[in-house]
Design a protein around this motif. Structure first.
Motif, mmCIF file in Angstrom:
data_model
loop_
_atom_site.group_PDB
_atom_site.id
_atom_site.type_symbol
_atom_site.label_atom_id
_atom_site.label_comp_id
_atom_site.label_asym_id
_atom_site.label_seq_id
_atom_site.Cartn_x
_atom_site.Cartn_y
_atom_site.Cartn_z
ATOM 1 N N CYS A 120 60.714 79.024 99.027
ATOM 2 C CA CYS A 120 60.076 77.866 98.412
ATOM 3 C C CYS A 120 59.572 76.879 99.451
ATOM 4 O O CYS A 120 58.630 76.132 99.198
ATOM 5 C CB CYS A 120 61.044 77.165 97.459
ATOM 6 N N VAL A 121 60.208 76.854 100.611
ATOM 7 C CA VAL A 121 59.780 75.986 101.702
ATOM 8 C C VAL A 121 59.605 76.857 102.933
ATOM 9 O O VAL A 121 60.533 77.549 103.342
ATOM 10 C CB VAL A 121 60.804 74.862 101.992
ATOM 11 N N TRP A 144 53.808 77.902 90.738
ATOM 12 C CA TRP A 144 53.707 79.212 90.077
ATOM 13 C C TRP A 144 53.028 79.106 88.723
ATOM 14 O O TRP A 144 52.523 80.091 88.196
ATOM 15 C CB TRP A 144 55.075 79.878 89.978
ATOM 16 N N GLN A 145 52.967 77.914 88.142
ATOM 17 C CA GLN A 145 52.308 77.738 86.852
ATOM 18 C C GLN A 145 50.859 77.287 86.993
ATOM 19 O O GLN A 145 50.086 77.395 86.061
ATOM 20 C CB GLN A 145 53.049 76.693 86.017
ATOM 21 N N MET A 168 59.000 77.979 92.042
ATOM 22 C CA MET A 168 59.254 79.331 91.563
ATOM 23 C C MET A 168 59.955 79.271 90.212
ATOM 24 O O MET A 168 60.634 78.292 89.904
ATOM 25 C CB MET A 168 60.141 80.078 92.556
ATOM 26 N N PRO A 169 59.830 80.336 89.419
ATOM 27 C CA PRO A 169 60.568 80.374 88.160
ATOM 28 C C PRO A 169 62.077 80.430 88.431
ATOM 29 O O PRO A 169 62.517 80.891 89.481
ATOM 30 C CB PRO A 169 60.075 81.657 87.485
ATOM 31 N N THR A 170 62.847 79.955 87.488
ATOM 32 C CA THR A 170 64.309 79.880 87.637
ATOM 33 C C THR A 170 64.927 81.231 87.985
ATOM 34 O O THR A 170 65.893 81.296 88.740
ATOM 35 C CB THR A 170 64.928 79.323 86.344
ATOM 36 N N LEU A 224 56.856 71.349 91.161
ATOM 37 C CA LEU A 224 55.921 70.933 92.198
ATOM 38 C C LEU A 224 54.673 70.426 91.502
ATOM 39 O O LEU A 224 54.043 71.152 90.742
ATOM 40 C CB LEU A 224 55.587 72.097 93.134
ATOM 41 N N GLU A 225 54.361 69.179 91.762
ATOM 42 C CA GLU A 225 53.227 68.553 91.085
ATOM 43 C C GLU A 225 52.335 67.884 92.121
ATOM 44 O O GLU A 225 52.818 67.192 93.015
ATOM 45 C CB GLU A 225 53.740 67.518 90.095
ATOM 46 N N VAL A 226 51.039 68.109 92.000
ATOM 47 C CA VAL A 226 50.054 67.422 92.832
ATOM 48 C C VAL A 226 49.216 66.565 91.898
ATOM 49 O O VAL A 226 48.511 67.085 91.035
ATOM 50 C CB VAL A 226 49.158 68.414 93.605
#
Length: 134
Positions: free
Chosen positions: A22-23, A38-39, A98-100, A116-118
């Motif tokens: 993820c990082v 991922w969405q 990522m999904p859970t 994660l939001e931009v």
């Protein structure tokens, strides 16, 4: 007969395939950061435009906010604080939510981004943008 170096490396990765993290960070300063939800889609922003960073806790999770002139990046997850120095030094190359279900493939102390939001703030010519759902 001994294995060549390339054969040893191939065997290592065959027995222990690399898990998507993820990082991702580098050992030196990088010019851009890639943000992958991922969405949603993918953003690439220049580190040179970073104005500020904030690290905080949200319930049992950690929150890192990056402030750019036209973007506000919010990453919420587990074990993110360990990368604070790499963020300060612009060595993070990629943040990825990522999904859970992916959590089980990571080490217990590995970073995991659940959100994660931009947010597009005001574009240079487009005016203020509206925030949409994550």
């Amino acid at each position: 007969m001994s294995l060549s170096i390339s054969q040893q490396i191939a065997a290592k990765y065959l027995n222990n395939p690399q898990v998507i993290q993820c990082v991702e960070k580098d050992y030196h300063e990088v010019s851009m950061i890639t943000l992958c939800s991922w969405q949603e889609g993918e953003w690439i922003l220049p580190w040179s435009r970073l104005d500020a960073m904030r690290v905080s806790d949200v319930n049992d999770l950690e929150r890192i906010e990056l402030f750019f002139p036209n973007h506000h990046v919010i990453a919420v997850g587990e074990n993110l604080r360990q990368f604070a120095e790499a963020f300060r030094e612009c060595r993070i190359t990629c943040l990825r939510s990522m999904p859970t279900a992916h959590r089980a493939s990571l080490e217990p102390t590995g970073a995991f981004i659940t959100q994660l939001e931009v947010r597009l703030l005001a574009g240079p010519k487009s005016g203020p943008a509206t925030d949409g759902p994550l």
